[in-house]
Design an enzyme around this catalytic site. Structure first.
Site, PDB file in Angstrom:
ATOM      1  N   HIS A 141      -2.236  36.866   4.070  1.00  0.00           N
ATOM      2  CA  HIS A 141      -2.806  35.571   3.701  1.00  0.00           C
ATOM      3  C   HIS A 141      -3.859  35.700   2.613  1.00  0.00           C
ATOM      4  O   HIS A 141      -4.663  34.801   2.413  1.00  0.00           O
ATOM      5  CB  HIS A 141      -3.398  34.883   4.933  1.00  0.00           C
ATOM      6  N   ASP A 187      -1.869  38.228   8.485  1.00  0.00           N
ATOM      7  CA  ASP A 187      -3.029  37.350   8.331  1.00  0.00           C
ATOM      8  C   ASP A 187      -3.785  37.802   7.084  1.00  0.00           C
ATOM      9  O   ASP A 187      -3.197  38.390   6.179  1.00  0.00           O
ATOM     10  CB  ASP A 187      -3.905  37.401   9.586  1.00  0.00           C
TER      11      ASP A 187
END
Length: 486
Positions: free
Chosen positions: A305, A282
């Site tokens: 991310h 993430d």
């Protein structure tokens, strides 16, 4: 130093070439003065104040040098000073075999160290300690050091997790002036949690999971040298705290592990992240509501991310993030680069942000503002209110991207993005041409800007508006100090 200025409608181009025997400080002052004069001419005096504010928002140096090696993790930590009271978890019955439950030994050692001035709580090297979910509450006596040289592991079976600790594994709260250090690891044993996630399998129920390490409601905390890995969900949360410095920390979870943000900052002020290497499934770093004065320097991110502000504004909530600076980072093969993400219907603002000296290597969406972010199980409704985004600078951003849209400012029609500044941005497409996309985004660029960001409009010319097209859903919504799976 020689300067060439090119002033066009909605654009200011400045070319700089080196000369000889010039004083760097005088050059900088001259350059800023000349830039200021032309910016006033082209855009008004307000931009000069914004540029000056963003320029002067710097990061205080720790004792780490500029030659930090992102490909290694060997740190010299200070030895125990004389006069310290050593509190060894083994003394309180910890087995350190990775199988026996050492939770009570850790709790007893904590009570002793917390209540004794100048204590060192030691987790010895060469051993693995199995510890269940525990909250270590302060306040503590002064000059407490938590020395983690061994490995602390969590139970790996989600079905046996205590429901009272749904979101936390190791949580430290109400601390002041505490130091966490060592060459040890905090390992969340998260593989079964990831497999049970609805992000992995839509037939699974969506629910929250623990964070490996949480520092909550604390001040004057330092964290140095540790490895945090394989968390059940988020790896490391800094919540409702002030004056926290994190340096030389490694965060590691597989790139496909769901919701495993690296370092998540919420409700906190005066936080410094420095010389950290982060790879997750993430956001490498996520900064959410009520956070300000956040400074990051020499950050490695990948996989992950990217580095994100947000998400903010979900369920018509208020989100405020101000004074954020990232100086010197390498992002490698991340699904986003520098991202600000907000839901429609929110309120509040993101303001005074500077991203500078960032290298991208095969990064998707390297520069992204998304005010239409949605990661809910059903589609998000169109709403007119939005979190205001303004005074954002991107400086010296270079590298390669996998995305056709290397620069994307997808801003609200009713609450546009304003005062966006691009300076020396050069992003090349890995597989072809790249372009910039803007919707309701106002600002300007100077220096080399590639791809050209002519779509940024000035206050007087909004002719470059483009309609928004939805982007991919990538990250789940954060709760106050953790994820709720959706």
């Amino acid at each position: 130093m020689h300067y060439k200025f090119i002033l066009k409608p909605n654009r200011l181009c400045i070319l700089v070439s080196s000369g000889y025997n010039q004083k760097p400080m005088m050059d900088k002052l001259l350059l800023l003065s000349l830039i200021g004069l032309l910016v006033v001419t082209a855009y008004g005096a307000a931009y000069v104040d914004i540029l000056e504010k963003l320029e002067n928002f710097d990061i205080p140096e720790d004792d780490a040098g500029d030659d930090y090696d992102f490909d290694s993790k060997v740190f010299d930590l200070p030895s125990f000073n004389s006069g310290k009271n050593l509190v060894n978890v083994d003394t309180f019955g910890a087995a350190g075999d990775g199988v026996s439950d050492d939770t009570q030994a850790f709790a007893s050692a904590w009570n002793k160290a917390c209540g004794t001035p100048k204590s060192v709580l030691l987790v010895p090297q060469g051993k693995t300690y199995l510890v269940n979910a525990t909250k270590f509450n302060g306040p503590s006596e002064q000059k407490l050091v938590i020395q983690i040289d061994g490995t602390i592991v969590a139970p790996d079976e989600p079905g046996n997790w205590d429901p009272k600790f749904q979101r936390t594994w190791l949580e430290f709260s109400k601390l002041e002036g505490v130091v966490f250090q060592g060459n040890g690891a905090i390992d969340g044993s998260g593989s079964k949690w990831w497999a049970a996630s609805c992000k992995k399998n839509k037939s699974n129920p969506c629910k929250s999971a623990p964070t490996a390490l949480t520092i909550d409601s604390s001040s004057g905390v330092k964290v140095s040298g540790l490895t945090i890995q394989n968390s059940q969900q988020m790896n490391f949360i800094i919540a409702r705290s002030d004056s926290v410095r994190v340096s030389k920390v490694m965060v590691s979870s597989p790139g496909d592990s769901p919701n495993t943000d690296g370092i998540h900052i919420t409700g906190s002020t005066n936080v410094v992240l420095q010389d950290c290497k982060i790879g997750t499934g993430d956001d490498c770093v996520s900064i959410v509501n009520a956070s300000s004065n956040i400074k990051m320097k020499r950050i490695y991110c990948g996989p992950g991310h990217g580095i994100s502000i947000g998400s903010l504004g979900n369920n018509n909530s208020t989100g405020i993030v101000t004074k954020v600076v990232l100086d010197t980072a390498l992002l490698r093969e991340t699904t986003n680069g520098l991202r600000i993400k907000t839901y429609q219907g929110g309120s509040g603002y993101v303001q005074d942000v500077r991203f500078t000296n960032v290298e991208m290597q095969d990064v998707s969406n390297p520069i992204l503002i998304d005010q239409f972010y949605c990661d809910n199980p059903t589609s998000c409704q169109n709403q007119t209110s939005a979190v205001k985004i303004s005074q954002i600078m991107y400086r010296n951003i270079t590298g390669t991207t996998k995305s056709e849209k290397a620069i994307k400012f997808a801003c609200s029609d009713t609450v546009p993005c304003s005062h966006i500044v691009l300076n020396n941005v050069n992003l090349e497409g890995k597989d072809g041409q790249v372009e910039a996309y803007c919707n309701s985004a106002e600002g300007f660029g100077y220096g080399v800007i590639h791809p050209s960001a002519d779509c940024l409009y000035s206050h007087d010319d909004k002719g470059f508006d483009h309609s928004h097209t939805s982007g991919p859903v990538l990250v789940t919504e954060e709760a106050e100090i953790g994820h709720d799976e959706l």
